[in-house]
Motif scaffolding. Sequence first.
Motif, mmCIF file in Angstrom:
data_model
loop_
_atom_site.group_PDB
_atom_site.id
_atom_site.type_symbol
_atom_site.label_atom_id
_atom_site.label_comp_id
_atom_site.label_asym_id
_atom_site.label_seq_id
_atom_site.Cartn_x
_atom_site.Cartn_y
_atom_site.Cartn_z
ATOM 1 N N UNK A 11 -7.706 12.816 -18.614
ATOM 2 C CA UNK A 11 -7.795 13.354 -19.966
ATOM 3 C C UNK A 11 -8.728 12.458 -20.776
ATOM 4 N N UNK A 12 -9.859 13.002 -21.178
ATOM 5 C CA UNK A 12 -10.864 12.189 -21.861
ATOM 6 C C UNK A 12 -10.472 11.912 -23.303
ATOM 7 N N UNK A 13 -10.795 10.690 -23.759
ATOM 8 C CA UNK A 13 -10.585 10.298 -25.150
ATOM 9 C C UNK A 13 -11.773 9.457 -25.596
ATOM 10 N N UNK A 14 -12.076 9.436 -26.894
ATOM 11 C CA UNK A 14 -13.118 8.525 -27.370
ATOM 12 C C UNK A 14 -12.709 7.082 -27.080
ATOM 13 N N UNK A 15 -13.605 6.258 -26.521
ATOM 14 C CA UNK A 15 -13.254 4.847 -26.300
ATOM 15 C C UNK A 15 -12.737 4.210 -27.581
ATOM 16 N N UNK A 16 -11.589 3.573 -27.476
ATOM 17 C CA UNK A 16 -10.923 2.993 -28.637
ATOM 18 C C UNK A 16 -9.693 3.792 -29.054
ATOM 19 N N UNK A 17 -9.612 5.056 -28.603
ATOM 20 C CA UNK A 17 -8.475 5.898 -28.968
ATOM 21 C C UNK A 17 -7.655 6.328 -27.753
ATOM 22 N N UNK A 18 -7.769 5.567 -26.668
ATOM 23 C CA UNK A 18 -7.016 5.899 -25.466
ATOM 24 C C UNK A 18 -5.503 5.776 -25.682
ATOM 25 N N UNK A 38 -11.767 5.120 -21.588
ATOM 26 C CA UNK A 38 -12.307 6.468 -21.725
ATOM 27 C C UNK A 38 -11.299 7.585 -21.663
ATOM 28 N N UNK A 39 -10.009 7.257 -21.492
ATOM 29 C CA UNK A 39 -9.034 8.338 -21.463
ATOM 30 C C UNK A 39 -7.695 7.945 -20.891
ATOM 31 N N UNK A 40 -6.998 8.940 -20.344
ATOM 32 C CA UNK A 40 -5.646 8.757 -19.809
ATOM 33 C C UNK A 40 -5.566 9.454 -18.458
ATOM 34 N N UNK A 55 -2.095 22.380 -24.862
ATOM 35 C CA UNK A 55 -1.217 21.740 -25.854
ATOM 36 C C UNK A 55 -1.683 20.386 -26.365
ATOM 37 N N UNK A 56 -2.566 19.688 -25.657
ATOM 38 C CA UNK A 56 -2.912 18.329 -26.089
ATOM 39 C C UNK A 56 -3.915 18.360 -27.236
ATOM 40 N N UNK A 57 -3.547 17.748 -28.341
ATOM 41 C CA UNK A 57 -4.401 17.749 -29.527
ATOM 42 C C UNK A 57 -5.519 16.716 -29.427
ATOM 43 N N UNK A 58 -5.304 15.621 -28.688
ATOM 44 C CA UNK A 58 -6.259 14.525 -28.709
ATOM 45 C C UNK A 58 -7.208 14.462 -27.535
ATOM 46 N N UNK A 59 -6.960 15.209 -26.474
ATOM 47 C CA UNK A 59 -7.816 15.145 -25.289
ATOM 48 C C UNK A 59 -9.136 15.862 -25.545
ATOM 49 N N UNK A 60 -10.245 15.247 -25.107
ATOM 50 C CA UNK A 60 -11.546 15.857 -25.281
ATOM 51 C C UNK A 60 -11.906 16.813 -24.170
ATOM 52 N N UNK A 61 -11.460 16.523 -22.950
ATOM 53 C CA UNK A 61 -11.642 17.385 -21.783
ATOM 54 C C UNK A 61 -10.523 17.086 -20.796
ATOM 55 N N UNK A 156 -16.034 21.428 -24.873
ATOM 56 C CA UNK A 156 -15.165 20.318 -25.264
ATOM 57 C C UNK A 156 -13.984 20.830 -26.086
ATOM 58 N N UNK A 157 -12.834 20.165 -25.929
ATOM 59 C CA UNK A 157 -11.594 20.679 -26.509
ATOM 60 C C UNK A 157 -11.521 20.553 -28.024
ATOM 61 N N UNK A 158 -12.436 19.794 -28.645
ATOM 62 C CA UNK A 158 -12.413 19.775 -30.113
ATOM 63 C C UNK A 158 -12.863 21.125 -30.678
ATOM 64 N N UNK A 159 -13.505 21.944 -29.840
ATOM 65 C CA UNK A 159 -13.899 23.287 -30.274
ATOM 66 C C UNK A 159 -12.698 24.212 -30.086
#
Length: 371
Positions: A11-18, A38-40, A55-61, A156-159
Motif C-alpha cells: 500500500x503506497x504512501x507519501x514518504x513520511x506518512x507511512x 514508501x508505504x505499508x 476502504x483505505x483513505x490514505x493509500x495512494x495505490x 491513483x487512489x486520491x482520484x
Amino acid sequence: MDKTQTFDIFLMAPPGLEQPLAEEVVERGFADPRAVPGGVETRGPWSEVLRANLVLRGAGRVLVRIGGFPAVHLAQLDKRARKFAWGDFLRPDTPVRVEAVCRKSKIYHAGAAKERIERAIAETLGAPISDTADLRLMLRIERDLCTFSIDTSGEALHKRGHKEAVGKAPMRETMAALFLRQCGFDGTGPVLDPMCGSGSFVIEAAEWAAGLAPGRSRSFAFEQLVGFHAAEWQAMQAGAGGRTPDSRYCGSDRNAGAIEASRANAARAGVAEFCDFLQRPVSDIRPPEGRPGLVIVNPPYGARIGDQTRLRALYGSLGKVLTERFAGWRVGLITSEMSLARATRLPFKAPGPVVDHGGIKVRLYQTPPLR
C-alpha cells in the motif's frame, strides 16, 4: 484465480506518512501490516486487495506481488518469463503496460528486460502491449531476483471520482486523510479549515465521519483481471455502510471561486448536508457552535504563491485569531518553513516528518488544545 491464495500486498504512501497509513490499515483489520519506506506491507487473499482499494483513505495505490524467479541474463529472463502463469491474472483480450527497474543485478538494462517481458506476454498469452494501457505490470530485478507486481488501482487512489474542481496547490485527498489522522481525527468531532481551497480536508473529514468508502465512486484496474466478478464487487461496495456524522465540517476561503468549487465537490461526494462553506477572510473566522474540535490548514508557502514577508503577516493573523477565539481547539498546520509556523505564535509541538507535497518539502505542526 484461486480465492484462497494469499498475496503480498503493498500500500503506497507519501514518504513520511507511512506510520499513519499503517495505523489505518490496523484499524481496518488487514493482516500483520508493517510500515516500510514508501508505504505499508500486508498480506491477504484477493478479496483483501479489492477491499483495500475500496476502504483505505490514505493509500495512494494497491500493488500486488504475483510471483517471480531468479535470472542472471536476458536469455534466462526470456525463457522463464515464457513459462510464467500470466493467464492466472492477465486476460488475453486486455491491453497491459509493462514497466521495469533493475538494481544491483547482472541484468542492468531495464529497457531490454521490459522488452523480454512484453514479448513473452504477447506471444504466450496473446495480450496486447500498450504504453498507455490502464493495467500496469511492474517488473523489479534486484540482486538477480525478478519480482512481478500488478497495480490493481489504475488511476491513483486520491482520484476519488467525485472531486472535479480544484484550486491552486491542491492537497491530495489521500494526503489530507493521513494528515487528519496524524492530528488525531478519528471520524468524530468538528473540523474547520480556514483556507479550504477546493475543500479537500473538509470533504475528506465529512466522508470519514459519514462512513463513506473513498473508492465508492470510481473504477479500478483490478476489474480488468482474470477472476473479477462484478456481482461480488458490487456486494462489497454495498456493504461499505454509512452513518450520520456527529458534527459539522466547515471550510472558509476569501476566494469566491474556491467556495463555489468546495460546495460543488461536497455535493458530488454526497456530504454537502454535513458541510458548511463560507466566503470570508481569516480575520473573520469563528468556531462553529458545539464542542471544540480540529482546525487544520494548508496555507500558502511562498514557493508557489506570494512572498515570505507577506506570508508571515498572514500566518501571524491566523495565529492571533485562533488564539483569541478557538480555546479548546487543536490546530494542525502544514507548511514548508518553520519560520512561517513560528509566525503564528501558536504553541506547536515538535514538527512531524518531512513530506513531499507536489515537489515541496512540508511538515505538519500540531498544537495541544489551545488555552
